[in-house]
Design a protein around this motif. Structure first.
Motif, PDB file in Angstrom:
ATOM      1  N   ALA A  97       0.772  -1.211  -0.119  1.00 25.16           N
ATOM      2  CA  ALA A  97      -0.024   0.022   0.093  1.00 25.16           C
ATOM      3  C   ALA A  97       0.942   1.234  -0.024  1.00 25.16           C
ATOM      4  CB  ALA A  97      -0.844   0.051   1.211  1.00 25.16           C
ATOM      5  N   ALA A  98       2.024   1.095   0.542  1.00 27.61           N
ATOM      6  CA  ALA A  98       3.043   2.317   0.478  1.00 27.61           C
ATOM      7  C   ALA A  98       3.648   2.577  -0.826  1.00 27.61           C
ATOM      8  CB  ALA A  98       4.083   1.975   1.560  1.00 27.61           C
ATOM      9  N   VAL A  99       3.601   1.866  -1.815  1.00 27.93           N
ATOM     10  CA  VAL A  99       4.327   1.905  -3.074  1.00 27.93           C
ATOM     11  C   VAL A  99       3.891   3.138  -3.632  1.00 27.93           C
ATOM     12  CG1 VAL A  99       4.547   0.869  -5.454  1.00 27.93           C
ATOM     13  CG2 VAL A  99       4.687  -0.490  -3.423  1.00 27.93           C
ATOM     14  N   PRO A 100       4.948   4.118  -4.237  1.00 27.95           N
ATOM     15  CA  PRO A 100       4.484   5.230  -4.991  1.00 27.95           C
ATOM     16  C   PRO A 100       3.616   5.155  -6.116  1.00 27.95           C
ATOM     17  CG  PRO A 100       6.652   5.565  -4.046  1.00 27.95           C
ATOM     18  CD  PRO A 100       6.348   4.094  -3.880  1.00 27.95           C
ATOM     19  N   GLY A 101       2.593   5.776  -6.572  1.00 29.19           N
ATOM     20  CA  GLY A 101       2.040   5.796  -7.849  1.00 29.19           C
ATOM     21  C   GLY A 101       0.889   4.787  -7.680  1.00 29.19           C
ATOM     22  N   LEU A 102       0.870   3.873  -6.645  1.00 22.61           N
ATOM     23  CA  LEU A 102      -0.471   2.928  -6.653  1.00 22.61           C
ATOM     24  C   LEU A 102      -1.654   3.889  -6.466  1.00 22.61           C
ATOM     25  CD1 LEU A 102      -0.760  -0.234  -6.787  1.00 22.61           C
ATOM     26  CD2 LEU A 102      -0.694  -0.075  -4.388  1.00 22.61           C
ATOM     27  N   SER A 103      -2.728   3.555  -7.131  1.00 21.59           N
ATOM     28  CA  SER A 103      -3.990   4.045  -6.957  1.00 21.59           C
ATOM     29  C   SER A 103      -4.867   3.727  -5.947  1.00 21.59           C
ATOM     30  CB  SER A 103      -4.767   4.137  -8.546  1.00 21.59           C
ATOM     31  OG  SER A 103      -3.839   4.480  -9.430  1.00 21.59           O
ATOM     32  N   GLY A 104      -4.720   2.092  -5.673  1.00 21.61           N
ATOM     33  CA  GLY A 104      -5.614   1.499  -4.724  1.00 21.61           C
ATOM     34  C   GLY A 104      -5.358   0.252  -4.448  1.00 21.61           C
ATOM     35  N   ASP A 129      -9.899  -6.494   7.569  1.00 20.55           N
ATOM     36  CA  ASP A 129      -9.700  -5.210   8.736  1.00 20.55           C
ATOM     37  C   ASP A 129      -8.176  -4.832   8.239  1.00 20.55           C
ATOM     38  OD1 ASP A 129     -12.294  -5.249   9.545  1.00 20.55           O
ATOM     39  OD2 ASP A 129     -11.741  -6.368  11.354  1.00 20.55           O
ATOM     40  N   ARG A 130      -7.318  -5.836   8.087  1.00 20.62           N
ATOM     41  CA  ARG A 130      -6.043  -5.543   8.097  1.00 20.62           C
ATOM     42  C   ARG A 130      -5.923  -4.767   6.585  1.00 20.62           C
ATOM     43  NH1 ARG A 130      -0.532  -9.634   8.529  1.00 20.62           N
ATOM     44  NH2 ARG A 130       0.901  -8.021   7.647  1.00 20.62           N
ATOM     45  N   ILE A 131      -6.317  -5.165   5.659  1.00 13.42           N
ATOM     46  CA  ILE A 131      -6.418  -4.601   4.093  1.00 13.42           C
ATOM     47  C   ILE A 131      -6.798  -3.135   4.284  1.00 13.42           C
ATOM     48  CG2 ILE A 131      -6.858  -4.791   1.707  1.00 13.42           C
ATOM     49  CD1 ILE A 131      -6.835  -7.850   2.259  1.00 13.42           C
ATOM     50  N   ARG A 132      -7.953  -2.908   4.911  1.00 12.97           N
ATOM     51  CA  ARG A 132      -8.583  -1.630   5.028  1.00 12.97           C
ATOM     52  C   ARG A 132      -7.756  -0.527   5.761  1.00 12.97           C
ATOM     53  NH1 ARG A 132     -13.693  -3.925   6.108  1.00 12.97           N
ATOM     54  NH2 ARG A 132     -13.595  -3.296   8.340  1.00 12.97           N
ATOM     55  N   ALA A 133      -7.036  -1.200   6.821  1.00  9.05           N
ATOM     56  CA  ALA A 133      -6.138  -0.472   7.580  1.00  9.05           C
ATOM     57  C   ALA A 133      -4.891   0.031   7.059  1.00  9.05           C
ATOM     58  CB  ALA A 133      -5.812  -1.072   8.924  1.00  9.05           C
ATOM     59  N   ALA A 134      -4.321  -0.782   6.234  1.00 12.28           N
ATOM     60  CA  ALA A 134      -3.108  -0.422   5.304  1.00 12.28           C
ATOM     61  C   ALA A 134      -3.668   0.645   4.183  1.00 12.28           C
ATOM     62  CB  ALA A 134      -2.783  -1.816   4.366  1.00 12.28           C
ATOM     63  N   ALA A 135      -4.763   0.381   3.696  1.00 10.31           N
ATOM     64  CA  ALA A 135      -5.240   1.436   2.567  1.00 10.31           C
ATOM     65  C   ALA A 135      -5.369   2.935   3.337  1.00 10.31           C
ATOM     66  CB  ALA A 135      -6.498   0.874   2.019  1.00 10.31           C
ATOM     67  N   ALA A 161      -3.890   3.920   6.149  1.00 10.90           N
ATOM     68  CA  ALA A 161      -2.798   4.366   6.526  1.00 10.90           C
ATOM     69  C   ALA A 161      -2.004   5.369   5.420  1.00 10.90           C
ATOM     70  CB  ALA A 161      -1.879   3.481   7.150  1.00 10.90           C
ATOM     71  N   ASN A 162      -2.326   4.908   4.338  1.00  4.26           N
ATOM     72  CA  ASN A 162      -1.728   5.318   2.871  1.00  4.26           C
ATOM     73  C   ASN A 162      -2.716   6.191   2.401  1.00  4.26           C
ATOM     74  OD1 ASN A 162       1.540   4.202   2.672  1.00  4.26           O
ATOM     75  ND2 ASN A 162       0.026   2.458   3.481  1.00  4.26           N
ATOM     76  N   LYS A 163      -3.923   6.433   2.703  1.00  6.47           N
ATOM     77  CA  LYS A 163      -4.894   7.296   2.217  1.00  6.47           C
ATOM     78  C   LYS A 163      -5.203   6.674   0.662  1.00  6.47           C
ATOM     79  CE  LYS A 163      -3.885  11.674   4.433  1.00  6.47           C
ATOM     80  NZ  LYS A 163      -3.061  11.001   5.365  1.00  6.47           N
ATOM     81  N   LEU A 164      -5.425   5.502   0.603  1.00  2.00           N
ATOM     82  CA  LEU A 164      -5.559   4.591  -0.778  1.00  2.00           C
ATOM     83  C   LEU A 164      -7.287   4.359  -0.519  1.00  2.00           C
ATOM     84  CD1 LEU A 164      -2.764   2.445  -1.784  1.00  2.00           C
ATOM     85  CD2 LEU A 164      -3.514   4.651  -2.569  1.00  2.00           C
ATOM     86  N   PRO A 165      -7.725   4.364  -1.732  1.00  2.00           N
ATOM     87  CA  PRO A 165      -9.171   3.515  -1.516  1.00  2.00           C
ATOM     88  C   PRO A 165      -8.787   2.200  -1.583  1.00  2.00           C
ATOM     89  CG  PRO A 165      -8.571   4.531  -3.883  1.00  2.00           C
ATOM     90  CD  PRO A 165      -7.628   5.055  -2.975  1.00  2.00           C
ATOM     91  N   VAL A 166      -9.828   1.448  -1.167  1.00  2.00           N
ATOM     92  CA  VAL A 166      -9.774   0.030  -1.040  1.00  2.00           C
ATOM     93  C   VAL A 166     -11.271  -0.656  -1.871  1.00  2.00           C
ATOM     94  CG1 VAL A 166     -10.198  -0.211   1.370  1.00  2.00           C
ATOM     95  CG2 VAL A 166      -9.521  -2.149   0.043  1.00  2.00           C
ATOM     96  N   LEU A 167     -11.155  -1.439  -2.906  1.00  6.74           N
ATOM     97  CA  LEU A 167     -12.305  -1.912  -3.459  1.00  6.74           C
ATOM     98  C   LEU A 167     -12.622  -3.370  -3.193  1.00  6.74           C
ATOM     99  CD1 LEU A 167     -11.421   0.684  -5.043  1.00  6.74           C
ATOM    100  CD2 LEU A 167     -12.725  -0.214  -6.919  1.00  6.74           C
ATOM    101  N   ILE A 168     -13.675  -4.072  -3.162  1.00  8.82           N
ATOM    102  CA  ILE A 168     -13.687  -5.371  -3.018  1.00  8.82           C
ATOM    103  C   ILE A 168     -14.653  -5.833  -3.973  1.00  8.82           C
ATOM    104  CG2 ILE A 168     -15.468  -5.163  -1.248  1.00  8.82           C
ATOM    105  CD1 ILE A 168     -14.432  -7.611   0.281  1.00  8.82           C
ATOM    106  N   HIS A 169     -14.560  -7.227  -4.345  1.00  9.94           N
ATOM    107  CA  HIS A 169     -15.526  -7.946  -5.311  1.00  9.94           C
ATOM    108  C   HIS A 169     -16.471  -8.348  -4.791  1.00  9.94           C
ATOM    109  CE1 HIS A 169     -15.155  -9.437  -9.396  1.00  9.94           C
ATOM    110  NE2 HIS A 169     -15.809 -10.372  -9.156  1.00  9.94           N
ATOM    111  N   THR A 170     -17.796  -8.347  -5.038  1.00 10.80           N
ATOM    112  CA  THR A 170     -19.081  -8.748  -4.286  1.00 10.80           C
ATOM    113  C   THR A 170     -19.826  -9.630  -5.464  1.00 10.80           C
ATOM    114  OG1 THR A 170     -20.093  -6.941  -4.799  1.00 10.80           O
ATOM    115  CG2 THR A 170     -19.033  -6.947  -2.832  1.00 10.80           C
TER     116      THR A 170
END
Length: 258
Positions: free
Chosen positions: A163-170, A201-207, A209-218
């Motif tokens: 999640a901390a990689v520069p340039g990653l959108s989400g 929860d861990r994935i959301r927290a990582a996102a 922390a880096n101000k990234l959006p997090v999407l999920i398949h449903t």
């Protein structure tokens, strides 16, 4: 604006999408006019090749134009391979969903493949994308989104660094593979429900922390609504093939049990 979708992602606005696995441009044209924020074409497990991705993206654009929506086309590519990512973007995708991102280096390679120098290594040849995103590399870099799929145990263990990689959108969660990686016998195995919830929860927290959006398949609208209420930035509803069968089966049941 060509970068409107990317800006919405950057601001972590709520977004909803739909998933397509069929090589059926007419279907994608209809989906493009409904009002989803994006329609994702599955180039990894979908039943189509590159020509299907190209015509599918054209159909999404045509549907959006006809319906007056702001729907854009995304592609879940086969891998982080620069050639695969470059082709999807040259065909007019507003972004790529990259599977099997297990390490920060995987995310770095995916971002580099989607960006022109000096930010990345994308070869200049925008082809169809220049009709909407623009031929200027800096404009394309600002308009294209790169989502890293978190769907393996290794990816989960490294999610904070990814999640901390520069340039990653989400981040994009593949729940079926993630569940199997956690030891599930099948994607909806109740025996790993607690571990799965903790992983989300861990994935959301990582996102966060880096101000990234997090999407999920449903699988459906109700599940998507629930995930959004839980704090996910976006949800994808899947998919055309599954929903076609479910709708047809429902109509058959109604007709035969009248």
């Amino acid at each position: 604006m060509s970068d409107q979708f990317a800006q919405r992602m950057h601001k972590r606005e709520r977004i909803l999408g739909y998933w397509s696995v069929l090589d059926a441009p007419v279907v994608l044209e209809r989906l493009g006019r409904i009002g989803f924020d994006y329609v994702a074409i599955d180039g990894q497990h979908g039943l189509l090749g590159y020509s299907g991705i190209l015509t599918g993206l054209m159909a999404i654009d045509a549907g959006a134009a006809a319906g007056g929506t702001r729907t854009v086309g995304l592609v879940r590519v086969q891998s982080k391979d620069p050639a695969v990512i470059g082709q999807a973007l040259d065909a007019g995708a507003h972004g790529v969903i990259v599977p099997l991102v297990n390490r920060p280096s995987d995310a770095l390679e995916a971002v580099a493949a989607a960006k022109y120098p000096p930010l990345g290594i994308r070869s200049y040849g925008p082809m169809r994308s220049q009709l909407r995103i623009g031929p200027i590399p800096a404009e394309a870099d600002a308009s294209v989104v790169v989502l890293a799929m978190i769907e393996t145990r290794e990816g989960l263990e490294n999610v904070e660094k990814i999640a901390a990689v520069p340039g990653l959108s989400g981040l994009y969660i593949g729940p079926s593979d993630l569940a199997l990686a956690l030891g599930a016998r099948r994607p909806d195995d109740p025996d790993i429900a607690e571990d799965f919830a903790a992983a989300l929860d861990r994935i959301r927290a990582a996102a966060d922390a880096n101000k990234l959006p997090v999407l999920i398949h449903t699988p459906d609208g109700e599940s998507a609504r629930r995930r959004l209420a839980e704090g996910f930035t976006g949800a994808t509803i899947a998919s055309d093939l599954v929903h076609l069968e479910a709708s047809a089966r429902n109509h058959l049941d109604i007709a035969t049990h009248a």
